[in-house]
Design a protein around this motif. Structure first.
Motif, PDB file in Angstrom:
ATOM      1  N   ASN A  36      28.700  24.029  72.005  1.00  0.00           N
ATOM      2  CA  ASN A  36      29.572  23.945  70.829  1.00  0.00           C
ATOM      3  C   ASN A  36      29.120  22.938  69.782  1.00  0.00           C
ATOM      4  N   VAL A  37      27.814  22.693  69.699  1.00  0.00           N
ATOM      5  CA  VAL A  37      27.326  21.785  68.658  1.00  0.00           C
ATOM      6  C   VAL A  37      27.186  22.555  67.350  1.00  0.00           C
ATOM      7  N   ASN A  38      26.901  21.836  66.272  1.00  0.00           N
ATOM      8  CA  ASN A  38      26.736  22.484  64.968  1.00  0.00           C
ATOM      9  C   ASN A  38      25.668  21.752  64.161  1.00  0.00           C
ATOM     10  N   ILE A  78      25.169  30.953  56.434  1.00  0.00           N
ATOM     11  CA  ILE A  78      25.720  31.757  57.541  1.00  0.00           C
ATOM     12  C   ILE A  78      25.725  30.962  58.837  1.00  0.00           C
ATOM     13  N   TRP A  79      24.818  29.995  58.968  1.00  0.00           N
ATOM     14  CA  TRP A  79      24.804  29.174  60.178  1.00  0.00           C
ATOM     15  C   TRP A  79      25.965  28.190  60.186  1.00  0.00           C
ATOM     16  N   ASP A  80      26.355  27.686  59.027  1.00  0.00           N
ATOM     17  CA  ASP A  80      27.541  26.831  58.958  1.00  0.00           C
ATOM     18  C   ASP A  80      28.805  27.615  59.290  1.00  0.00           C
ATOM     19  N   ALA A  81      28.899  28.822  58.717  1.00  0.00           N
ATOM     20  CA  ALA A  81      30.177  29.531  58.702  1.00  0.00           C
ATOM     21  C   ALA A  81      30.414  30.459  59.889  1.00  0.00           C
ATOM     22  N   ARG A 140      26.146  18.671  55.528  1.00  0.00           N
ATOM     23  CA  ARG A 140      26.675  20.018  55.304  1.00  0.00           C
ATOM     24  C   ARG A 140      27.462  20.140  54.003  1.00  0.00           C
ATOM     25  N   ASN A 141      28.352  19.189  53.750  1.00  0.00           N
ATOM     26  CA  ASN A 141      29.254  19.314  52.604  1.00  0.00           C
ATOM     27  C   ASN A 141      28.961  18.309  51.499  1.00  0.00           C
TER      28      ASN A 141
END
Length: 445
Positions: A44-46, A32-35, A23-24
């Motif tokens: 609550n996964v990402n 928009i999916w990250d934020a 991600r970073n």
């Protein structure tokens, strides 16, 4: 043997946000999916790590080579390539150049999708798809990607599933940026028309740029649409006509009607509500010639069991782990209806199933349901081809288990199992079955 043409493109697919992680890293900014996903994703996964394809792409391409893929469909992360306005992130761009190099060396045709849902947050903050300025931003982004990859990439898709990222993202709150609308039905259509116009013009710009800037001669350009699908369960003339009409009915389908997107893109014809805002010149720009009709298809809506109007679902009918009905005949009827209306060769750009997959006592992942699913769907596609529908390829979704948007990591669609704790990859039984199908060029009777 149900034989497919030797030129048939046996493929598999993924999408940048769903598999890359990182991600970073190396200058990428947020999508928009990250934020905006916090609180919207199951368990609550990402997408911070997912499959870590960003670091493990060589291992993944080696699996693709073992599988014998003829094509691999991937997408480019816009915020990885352009983390802010006017800034090209060379490290992010290099990742895709390296990936394409690896695919070409493995003898796999790269299929590049320019936009698969991960809109940069900086573009969204300027209005995103609701702001016509996005056409300028998309133009700059597309030019960078095309200039970097078009010496090795021949097959392109401009946009993936606008029905979902607009309809579900801006009106129903089911996908990023998770906006909802309480407007009247009439006003929702008119608002949808204005947002869709921006998507369609970006598609037209993408087609134009690929034709103008491709370093390979004769680039092959399409899109990857999805829509509500209806099959003719009553194969009378009236039954077939009913199914065909339902597939293209905008009043019932909203953004999920195939005609909402494809009529402007292919026919240069504006559907109701868009005919008030699209000029003749804009329609000509949007409907530049395409080489194929890319279509993502999973099930027939006749049997979904959650529509407001009556349907044919029955208690206990076969369904995937996500609850989608298993309806192989959709890969006969949808290509047929799409070709009749649009006269473009069909490329199945996504098809597959989520299954209750796990590593068993023998250390393997046995997924006979997926094998049976693929056999049935490919058999229906073969029937369509026997009747003269030109189908150039089939793309399994997905090459590996991945982050399935708002459903998180529970649904497992992959031909390769991913242990998200260790990132270990394990080819499933379906991987080896599909390998045999590709080697033999068809299905055993």
């Amino acid at each position: 043997m149900k034989q497919f043409p030797k030129s048939f493109l046996w493929g598999a697919a993924s999408a940048s946000f769903q598999v890359e992680g990182a991600r970073n890293e190396d200058g990428k900014s947020d999508s928009i999916w990250d934020a905006t996903s916090e609180g919207h994703i199951k368990r609550n996964v990402n997408g911070d790590v997912t499959c870590d394809h960003y670091h493990l792409y060589k291992e993944d391409v080696a699996f693709m080579k073992e599988l014998g893929l003829k094509s691999y469909r991937f997408s480019v992360s816009w915020p990885r390539v352009m983390p802010q306005r006017g800034v090209v992130n060379e490290k992010g761009l290099q990742f895709y150049q390296n990936l394409v190099d690896e695919l070409v060396q493995a003898g796999i045709e790269p299929f590049c999708t320019l936009y698969h849902w991960d809109l940069p947050m900086w573009v969204y903050n300027e209005g995103g798809w609701e702001n016509p300025q996005i056409i300028e931003e998309f133009t700059e982004y597309a030019r960078v990607v095309i200039d970097a990859l078009s010496d090795r990439v021949r097959y392109w898709m401009t946009i993936n599933e606008p029905a979902c990222f607009i309809g579900f993202g801006y009106f129903e709150g089911r996908q990023a940026p998770f906006k909802t609308s309480s407007m009247s039905r009439e006003q929702r259509f008119r608002d949808l028309a204005h947002i869709s116009k921006n998507v369609l013009l970006c598609h037209g710009r993408g087609v134009q740029l690929i034709r103008e800037r491709s370093k390979l001669k004769d680039p092959q350009i399409g899109f990857a649409l999805n829509a509500r699908n209806f099959v003719a369960y009553n194969e009378t003339e009236a039954g077939i006509e009913k199914a065909r009409n339902e597939m293209f009915d905008i009043e019932k389908g909203f953004s999920m009607a195939a005609s909402w997107w494809a009529d402007p893109m292919v026919l240069g014809r504006a559907p109701k509500y868009m005919d008030e805002i699209l000029t003749k010149e804009e329609l000509e720009f949007i409907s530049q010639p395409l080489d194929y009709f890319g279509y993502n298809v999973y099930f027939a809506n006749n049997y979904n069991g959650d529509m407001k109007e009556p349907d044919l679902g029955w208690p206990g009918m076969p369904r995937t782990q996500t609850g989608w009905p298993i309806t192989p005949e959709v890969l006969y009827w949808s290509p047929k209806f799409l070709y009749e209306r649009y006269s473009l060769p069909i490329l199945i750009t996504e098809n597959g199933m989520s299954n209750l997959d796990f590593v068993m006592r023998d250390g393997k992942v046995h997924d006979p349901q997926r094998i049976d699913y693929m056999y049935g769907y490919l058999s229906a596609l073969h029937k369509a081809m026997e009747e003269g529908i030109p189908v150039i390829g089939y793309t399994a979704w997905s090459i590996m288990d991945n982050f399935e948007w708002a459903e998180g990591c529970d649904p497992r669609f992959g031909l390769i199992y991913v242990d998200y704790r260790t990132l270990k990859r394990i080819p499933k039984d379906s991987f080896y079955w599909y390998k045999k199908v590709i080697q033999e060029g068809g299905l055993e009777e």
